[in-house]
Each structure stands twice: as structure tokens, then as C-alpha cells.
Scaffold this motif. Structure first.
Motif, short mmCIF file in Angstrom:
data_model
loop_
_atom_site.label_atom_id
_atom_site.label_comp_id
_atom_site.label_asym_id
_atom_site.label_seq_id
_atom_site.Cartn_x
_atom_site.Cartn_y
_atom_site.Cartn_z
N THR A 103 0.98 -1.14 -0.08
CA THR A 103 0.30 -0.18 -0.12
C THR A 103 0.89 1.24 0.08
N GLU A 104 0.66 2.30 -0.90
CA GLU A 104 1.55 3.41 -1.18
C GLU A 104 0.61 4.52 -0.74
N LEU A 105 1.31 5.45 0.17
CA LEU A 105 0.70 6.46 0.54
C LEU A 105 1.72 7.70 0.00
N ALA A 106 1.30 8.30 -0.84
CA ALA A 106 2.11 9.61 -1.63
C ALA A 106 1.40 10.91 -1.17
N GLY A 107 2.30 12.09 -1.42
CA GLY A 107 1.89 13.16 -1.04
C GLY A 107 2.91 14.27 -0.85
N GLU A 108 2.73 15.42 -0.86
CA GLU A 108 3.71 16.34 -0.62
C GLU A 108 4.32 16.50 0.63
N SER A 109 5.42 17.14 0.71
CA SER A 109 6.05 17.28 2.10
C SER A 109 5.14 18.22 3.02
N GLY A 110 4.88 17.71 4.30
CA GLY A 110 4.01 18.28 5.17
C GLY A 110 2.64 17.95 5.16
N SER A 111 2.27 17.14 4.59
CA SER A 111 0.67 16.59 4.10
C SER A 111 0.39 15.72 5.22
N GLY A 112 1.29 14.98 6.05
CA GLY A 112 1.03 14.27 6.98
C GLY A 112 0.99 12.89 6.82
N LYS A 113 1.80 12.40 5.94
CA LYS A 113 1.80 10.98 5.43
C LYS A 113 2.70 10.41 6.68
N THR A 114 3.64 10.82 7.26
CA THR A 114 4.26 10.00 8.46
C THR A 114 3.18 9.75 9.41
N GLN A 115 2.29 10.66 9.75
CA GLN A 115 1.32 10.62 10.69
C GLN A 115 0.42 9.27 10.67
N PHE A 116 0.15 8.97 9.52
CA PHE A 116 -0.65 7.89 8.93
C PHE A 116 0.25 6.57 9.25
N GLY A 117 1.49 6.53 9.09
CA GLY A 117 2.53 5.44 9.19
C GLY A 117 2.52 5.15 11.01
N LEU A 118 2.64 6.18 11.59
CA LEU A 118 2.71 6.18 13.16
C LEU A 118 1.46 5.68 13.68
N GLN A 119 0.35 6.29 13.10
CA GLN A 119 -0.91 5.56 13.75
C GLN A 119 -1.22 4.09 13.44
N LEU A 120 -0.98 3.75 12.23
CA LEU A 120 -0.94 2.34 11.87
C LEU A 120 0.16 1.30 12.64
#
Length: 376
Positions: A103-120
Motif C-alpha cells: 500500500t503506497e501513500l504519496a503526498g507533498e512534504s508536510g501533508s501528514g504522511k508520516t502521521q498515518f504510518g505512526l498511527q498504523l
């Protein structure tokens, strides 16, 4: 092979030794009639021999269709997912991210991608009845250092994010002890990590989630523009390893990806991976896109969302492609307790109330305020 260890009649074992058959590979590669001619055994004896050898190499007992229908083997159910711990996000993804595949989560810097990884990484530690897998996670950092302060904040705020889970259960989980952090500074370290250390954690049952943040960092930095073929070769080897680990251990893999700007505008003749009108595209091109099973895009919007005393910039999480999902999206926000979706109003409901402060939204939920000047 030690034939005495198999559940076979001594007469069959003696016939196999007399035929000078030394390995299980030879038994399984020969057909029934060939084994009959070689060992002078009956058809029934050869069937018992094939069955005993096959069972010795089977790592898990076979599962019948009736057991799958009754739900007696949940680990093999194709509909099982790893929950985000948010009803809105889980509704968008029909339960969460799949247990097999990338599963890939793409987005610009500062969009909150790492927050999704931490929550999982926290969600995976809950038992299955609460959307988790009852195990830990490995978080591989290829760019920045691991956000340990934010992780501690999310752990403290878990009772607020997951009111559906009994507080006693939340307190009983030692979240920080079950997250294994890896830092890889180059491709060699990354390959060593996913080929040696991660398989050990998976085989011991210590983790059931792999997060890579980010997949594009090393591949974009270590190769020049003229080294496309070499980069693709390393990229395919990397994705092949992730797929093997995911399917062997029934483990979801989340790869966070960067984006590249579209400088010449939308082009109908170019493959935009489903993002026809987007001004950015996920990095690493078509070679990587073909390795991804589910692609999600996270966009930072303008304006402000308020909920109680908190406020944040709204985001839009979009399903670009997936074998089991339609093209859809939802609004979400990054709050102190974690990422939560913003429920969209039913078109049949009355229009939202106008707030005296200028914010428009439902009177009892998150409120989206109009953008003032430059978006935050």
C-alpha cells in the motif's frame, strides 16, 4: 531424507530405500505410475507415500472451503484489513489496508504522511476484534530521524483516539516496546534490513506491519538521470522482497512516497497513474507504480478545521487505484490524538449553520473555516 520419520508402513520405507530414492524432491517430482515402476509398490502405497512426503513439507495444515465459509481461519480471509482506528478512514478503505501487498501513500512534504504510518504502528498492536493484528511494527526511516516525541504523544492520547476500546485494554498494551525502528542511510543498508533483520522479526511473530518512510528517498538520491535501468533493477528487487515478506507472513506493507511536479500540464497521451488533473504525481514512475497494489494520495488543503479547542489544516485522502476500491476520497485532519477523518454531511440534511466567527460546518462536529489570505 530420514524415511523413518514419516508416518509410513515399514514395507513402503524398505521399498523406497531399495529403489535408491534419497530425497523428498525425487518423490514429489515423480508421477504415481513412475513411482510404481521404480518401487514395485501398489497404487495405494504410492498414494500414501506421496501424501506423507507432501505433509512433511507443508508448513500449515490445509484449510477446507467449509472452514473459510464459517470464518474459522480468519488469517486467510481476503476481506481482513488493518484498521486505521478511525471510522471515516476505514469506511473509505472498506476496513483499512489489506494484509497482503504493498500500500503506497504519496503526498507533498508536510501533508501528514508520516502521521498515518505512526498511527498504523499503534493500531496494529490492538487485538483483531478492535481492528489490529495483535503484534508490533517495524518502521524503516530512509530520510529523517524517527519522530519519537510525536509517537509518545500519540501513545498518551490513545484513549481519546480510540474510545471504542476499553481503557483497561489500552493501558495494558506497551506500545513503545513493540515498535522496531531502523535507519538506513543507503540502498545497501536498506537491502540488508529487509533481507535479514525484518524477516527475523516477522518469523518470530514480533511484528505484523512494515512501514518504509520513504521509498523514494534513497532511489532518487543514489542514481543519476542516465542510470534509469540500474535504478529500476534495484527498485524491482526491493519491491519483490517486500511482496515476498507480505505474502509469506500475511503482513501489510505501507510505503510512503514523495511526489514530483507536473511542469507541462495534463497530457492525455501520458500515463498519469489515474491522476489526470493533478499538478503532482507519485515519484519513481511507472516501474514502481506497477508494484503497488493500493495507491493513496494525501493532499493538504486551504482553510482551517476546528473541533472543540483544536484546529488544523484539512487534508484530502484519495484512493487513486486499488483492486477492491472505487475512486473516492474523504477529508481528514491531523489532531493531537492522531489522524481522524472529517465526516461529510448527507446531501439530504439541512445546510450547515453559519458560525459567528465565520466558520461553516455542523454545529456539533469539526468546522471548516474559510481560508484567510495564504493557506496554512
Amino acid at each position: 531424507m530420514n524415511w523413518e520419520q514419516l508416518d509410513l508402513n515399514p514395507r513402503i520405507t524398505t521399498a523406497v530405500k531399495r529403489a535408491n530414492v534419497k530425497s523428498a524432491k525425487e518423490i514429489l517430482s515423480l508421477s504415481g505410475p513412475d513411482l510404481q515402476r521404480l518401487t514395485q509398490l501398489s497404487k495405494t502405497d504410492v498414494h500414501h507415500l506421496h501424501t506423507a512426503v507432501a505433509q512433511s513439507y507443508c508448513k500449515r495444515s490445509p484449510v477446507s472451503a467449509l472452514e473459510l465459509l464459517r470464518g474459522e481461519c480468519p488469517s486467510l480471509e481476503p476481506g481482513r484489513r488493518l484498521s486505521f482506528g478511525c471510522p471515516v478512514l476505514d469506511a473509505l478503505l472498506r476496513g483499512g489496508i489489506p494484509l497482503c501487498g504493498i500500500t503506497e501513500l504519496a503526498g507533498e512534504s508536510g501533508s501528514g504522511k508520516t502521521q498515518f504510518g505512526l498511527q498504523l504502528c499503534l493500531s496494529v498492536q490492538y487485538p483483531a476484534e478492535h481492528g489490529g493484528l495483535g503484534s508490533g511494527a517495524v518502521f524503516i526511516c530512509t530520510e529523517d530521524s524517527f519522530p519519537i516525541k510525536r509517537l509518545r504523544q500519540l501513545i498518551v492520547q490513545q484513549p481519546l483516539l480510540r474510545p471504542d476500546v476499553p481503557k483497561a485494554l489500552v493501558r495494558s498494551i506497551r506500545f513503545s516496546d513493540n515498535i522496531y525502528i531502523e535507519h538506513t542511510a543507503d540502498l545497501s543498508a536498506l537491502q540488508t534490513c529487509i533481507n535479514q533483520r525484518v524477516p527475523v522479526l516477522l518469523s518470530r511473530g514480533l511484528v505484523r506491519l512494515v512501514v518504509v518512510d520513504s521509498v523514494a528517498g534513497l532511489f532518487r538520491n543514489e542514481f543519476q538521470a542516465e542510470e534509469t535501468v540500474e535504478r529500476t533493477r534495484h527498485l524491482l528487487a526491493f519491491s519483490s522482497t517486500l511482496h515476498r515478506l507480505s505474502h509469506t507472513h500475511h503482513t501489510p506493507v505501507l510505503c510512503i512516497n514523495q511526489v514530483t511536479d507536473v511542469v507541462d500540464g495534463p497530457n492525455p497521451g501520458r500515463c498519469n497513474f489515474g491522476l489526470v488533473d493533478s499538478r503532482v504525481l507519485p515519484a519513481l514512475g511507472l516501474a514502481w507504480a506497477n508494484q503497488v497494489m493500493v495507491r493513496l494520495m494525501l493532499r493538504r488543503l486551504g482553510g482551517c478545521v476546528t473541533a472543540g479547542e483544536q484546529s488544523c489544516v484539512p487534508r484530502r485522502l484519495e484512493v487513486v487505484f486499488a483492486p477492491h476500491l472505487p475512486r473516492s476520497s474523504c477529508l481528514c485532519g491531523v489532531w493531537v490524538e492522531g489522524v481522524r477523518g472529517i465526516p461529510q454531511e448527507d446531501p439530504g440534511e439541512p445546510p450547515p449553520q453559519q458560525d459567528p466567527s465565520g466558520g461553516v460546518g455542523p454545529s456539533n462536529g469539526p468546522r471548516i473555516e474559510p481560508e484567510k489570505g495564504v493557506g496554512t
